[in-house]
Design a protein around this motif. Structure first.
Motif, mmCIF file in Angstrom:
data_model
loop_
_atom_site.group_PDB
_atom_site.id
_atom_site.type_symbol
_atom_site.label_atom_id
_atom_site.label_comp_id
_atom_site.label_asym_id
_atom_site.label_seq_id
_atom_site.Cartn_x
_atom_site.Cartn_y
_atom_site.Cartn_z
ATOM 1 N N GLY A 136 0.286 12.018 11.175
ATOM 2 C CA GLY A 136 1.180 12.806 10.343
ATOM 3 C C GLY A 136 0.953 14.293 10.453
ATOM 4 O O GLY A 136 1.619 15.080 9.768
ATOM 5 N N GLY A 137 0.028 14.701 11.323
ATOM 6 C CA GLY A 137 -0.234 16.123 11.528
ATOM 7 C C GLY A 137 -0.713 16.806 10.262
ATOM 8 O O GLY A 137 -1.405 16.212 9.429
ATOM 9 N N PRO A 138 -0.321 18.071 10.073
ATOM 10 C CA PRO A 138 -0.756 18.813 8.874
ATOM 11 C C PRO A 138 -0.260 18.204 7.563
ATOM 12 O O PRO A 138 -0.823 18.474 6.503
ATOM 13 C CB PRO A 138 -0.135 20.204 9.089
ATOM 14 C CG PRO A 138 0.087 20.303 10.565
ATOM 15 C CD PRO A 138 0.433 18.917 11.000
ATOM 16 N N GLN A 139 0.788 17.383 7.628
ATOM 17 C CA GLN A 139 1.323 16.758 6.417
ATOM 18 C C GLN A 139 0.447 15.613 5.916
ATOM 19 O O GLN A 139 0.547 15.211 4.759
ATOM 20 C CB GLN A 139 2.740 16.236 6.688
ATOM 21 C CG GLN A 139 3.732 17.305 7.118
ATOM 22 C CD GLN A 139 3.899 18.390 6.069
ATOM 23 O OE1 GLN A 139 3.979 18.094 4.870
ATOM 24 N NE2 GLN A 139 3.956 19.632 6.511
ATOM 25 N N GLY A 140 -0.379 15.073 6.791
ATOM 26 C CA GLY A 140 -1.270 13.987 6.381
ATOM 27 C C GLY A 140 -0.576 12.640 6.307
ATOM 28 O O GLY A 140 0.543 12.460 6.785
ATOM 29 N N VAL A 141 -1.236 11.675 5.688
ATOM 30 C CA VAL A 141 -0.736 10.302 5.560
ATOM 31 C C VAL A 141 -0.228 10.090 4.141
ATOM 32 O O VAL A 141 -0.951 10.361 3.175
ATOM 33 C CB VAL A 141 -1.847 9.275 5.877
ATOM 34 C CG1 VAL A 141 -1.308 7.853 5.779
ATOM 35 C CG2 VAL A 141 -2.424 9.540 7.259
ATOM 36 N N ALA A 142 0.988 9.606 4.029
ATOM 37 C CA ALA A 142 1.600 9.396 2.711
ATOM 38 C C ALA A 142 1.664 7.906 2.379
ATOM 39 O O ALA A 142 1.447 7.050 3.233
ATOM 40 C CB ALA A 142 3.000 10.000 2.687
ATOM 41 N N ALA A 143 1.977 7.621 1.124
ATOM 42 C CA ALA A 143 2.188 6.253 0.627
ATOM 43 C C ALA A 143 0.968 5.357 0.814
ATOM 44 O O ALA A 143 1.088 4.195 1.201
ATOM 45 C CB ALA A 143 3.414 5.636 1.300
ATOM 46 N N ILE A 144 -0.217 5.894 0.523
ATOM 47 C CA ILE A 144 -1.437 5.093 0.592
ATOM 48 C C ILE A 144 -1.515 4.215 -0.654
ATOM 49 O O ILE A 144 -1.336 4.689 -1.771
ATOM 50 C CB ILE A 144 -2.680 5.994 0.683
ATOM 51 C CG1 ILE A 144 -2.601 6.865 1.949
ATOM 52 C CG2 ILE A 144 -3.956 5.159 0.698
ATOM 53 C CD1 ILE A 144 -3.687 7.906 2.038
ATOM 54 N N GLN A 145 -1.769 2.944 -0.448
ATOM 55 C CA GLN A 145 -1.828 1.999 -1.571
ATOM 56 C C GLN A 145 -3.027 2.303 -2.464
ATOM 57 O O GLN A 145 -4.131 2.528 -1.983
ATOM 58 C CB GLN A 145 -1.943 0.573 -1.019
ATOM 59 C CG GLN A 145 -1.978 -0.512 -2.081
ATOM 60 C CD GLN A 145 -2.181 -1.886 -1.470
ATOM 61 O OE1 GLN A 145 -2.096 -2.053 -0.256
ATOM 62 N NE2 GLN A 145 -2.478 -2.862 -2.295
ATOM 63 N N PRO A 146 -2.837 2.304 -3.800
ATOM 64 C CA PRO A 146 -3.967 2.565 -4.704
ATOM 65 C C PRO A 146 -4.937 1.388 -4.746
ATOM 66 O O PRO A 146 -4.566 0.252 -4.449
ATOM 67 C CB PRO A 146 -3.292 2.775 -6.064
ATOM 68 C CG PRO A 146 -2.021 2.006 -5.969
ATOM 69 C CD PRO A 146 -1.572 2.126 -4.533
ATOM 70 N N TYR A 147 -6.160 1.667 -5.132
ATOM 71 C CA TYR A 147 -7.149 0.616 -5.305
ATOM 72 C C TYR A 147 -6.783 -0.241 -6.511
ATOM 73 O O TYR A 147 -6.156 0.233 -7.462
ATOM 74 C CB TYR A 147 -8.546 1.212 -5.521
ATOM 75 C CG TYR A 147 -9.146 1.843 -4.302
ATOM 76 C CD1 TYR A 147 -9.934 1.104 -3.429
ATOM 77 C CD2 TYR A 147 -8.927 3.193 -4.009
ATOM 78 C CE1 TYR A 147 -10.485 1.678 -2.308
ATOM 79 C CE2 TYR A 147 -9.483 3.776 -2.888
ATOM 80 C CZ TYR A 147 -10.259 3.016 -2.040
ATOM 81 O OH TYR A 147 -10.803 3.591 -0.923
ATOM 82 N N SER A 148 -7.162 -1.496 -6.446
ATOM 83 C CA SER A 148 -6.950 -2.387 -7.591
ATOM 84 C C SER A 148 -8.234 -3.161 -7.844
ATOM 85 O O SER A 148 -8.981 -3.486 -6.908
ATOM 86 C CB SER A 148 -5.793 -3.354 -7.338
ATOM 87 O OG SER A 148 -6.061 -4.185 -6.234
ATOM 88 N N PHE A 149 -8.492 -3.442 -9.106
ATOM 89 C CA PHE A 149 -9.714 -4.130 -9.505
ATOM 90 C C PHE A 149 -9.333 -5.287 -10.415
ATOM 91 O O PHE A 149 -8.903 -5.085 -11.557
ATOM 92 C CB PHE A 149 -10.644 -3.156 -10.227
ATOM 93 C CG PHE A 149 -12.033 -3.680 -10.438
ATOM 94 C CD1 PHE A 149 -12.918 -3.801 -9.384
ATOM 95 C CD2 PHE A 149 -12.448 -4.066 -11.698
ATOM 96 C CE1 PHE A 149 -14.205 -4.282 -9.572
ATOM 97 C CE2 PHE A 149 -13.725 -4.561 -11.898
ATOM 98 C CZ PHE A 149 -14.601 -4.664 -10.824
#
Length: 215
Positions: A136-149
């Motif tokens: 994703g270059g300078p924009q980085g990675v989007a839509a990362i799934q949150p952790y769940s416990f």
């Protein structure tokens, strides 16, 4: 023993105050700053095994941090792996990078090792910024799934803060145990006199690589 009891009481008070931070700090940005502080505490704990204990120079910590972060993020977003599995993969990536950076330290020292680790950090930065189709270059990675416990998603700044705080406390405890262990004594011996370490039959190469891997 009394001194140790006072020390543990102080630690307990500090941890208790840190757990109360979200109760007093309500702004999302402010909590995010506390998150960053805790994350960097973990990074510094790792750096201490190289610079503090073995006396070696490592200026490529940001590159190692980035490799772990992108490993976790890309495995989650591209392959749909659980964030917890991605976290384990990030640790694995750190071990691999530790080996890659550890072996040059067997032949070079001081400013030359510093230049090598700086080079690693800069190469990592350039690759991550220019491989736009992957990272994703300078924009980085989007839509990362949150952790769940246990079914509960850690999708708020407050939840994430508590998770990082728990990891930080665990990292401090583990680092303290390692420093007081046989490994820790060997690391400090390398820092003080690596020639004497070799004369005692201890593998200098193994200790130096272990320091980078642990970091």
């Amino acid at each position: 023993m009394k001194r140790n009891n006072i020390k543990y009481i102080v630690y307990a008070v500090i941890i208790g105050l840190l757990f109360l931070v979200p109760s007093f700090v309500t702004g999302k940005y402010d909590i995010m700053l506390f998150d960053q502080v805790l994350i960097h505490i973990i990074i510094v704990l790792g750096l201490n095994f190289i610079t503090g204990l073995t006396g070696q120079t490592n200026l490529g910590v940001a590159g190692v941090f980035a490799v772990g972060a992108y490993t976790s993020a890309l495995l989650n977003t591209r392959f749909g792996l659980s964030p917890w599995l991605c976290l384990i993969a990030a640790l694995g990536a750190g071990v691999i990078i530790g080996v890659i950076l550890g072996y040059p330290s067997l032949r070079i020292k001081g400013k030359y090792l510093a230049l090598t680790t700086i080079g690693f950090g800069e190469i990592t930065r350039l690759m991550l910024n220019n491989m736009t189709t992957v990272t994703g270059g300078p924009q980085g990675v989007a839509a990362i799934q949150p952790y769940s416990f246990f079914g509960y998603q850690l999708n708020t700044e407050k939840d994430f803060y508590y998770m990082i705080l728990i990891f930080t406390v665990l990292a401090i405890v583990i680092a303290n145990k390692l420093i007081k262990s046989k490994w820790g004594r060997a690391f400090k011996a390398v820092r003080d006199n690596d020639s004497a370490v070799e004369s005692c039959g201890i593998s200098l190469a193994e200790i130096k690589v272990k320091a980078f891997i642990t970091s």
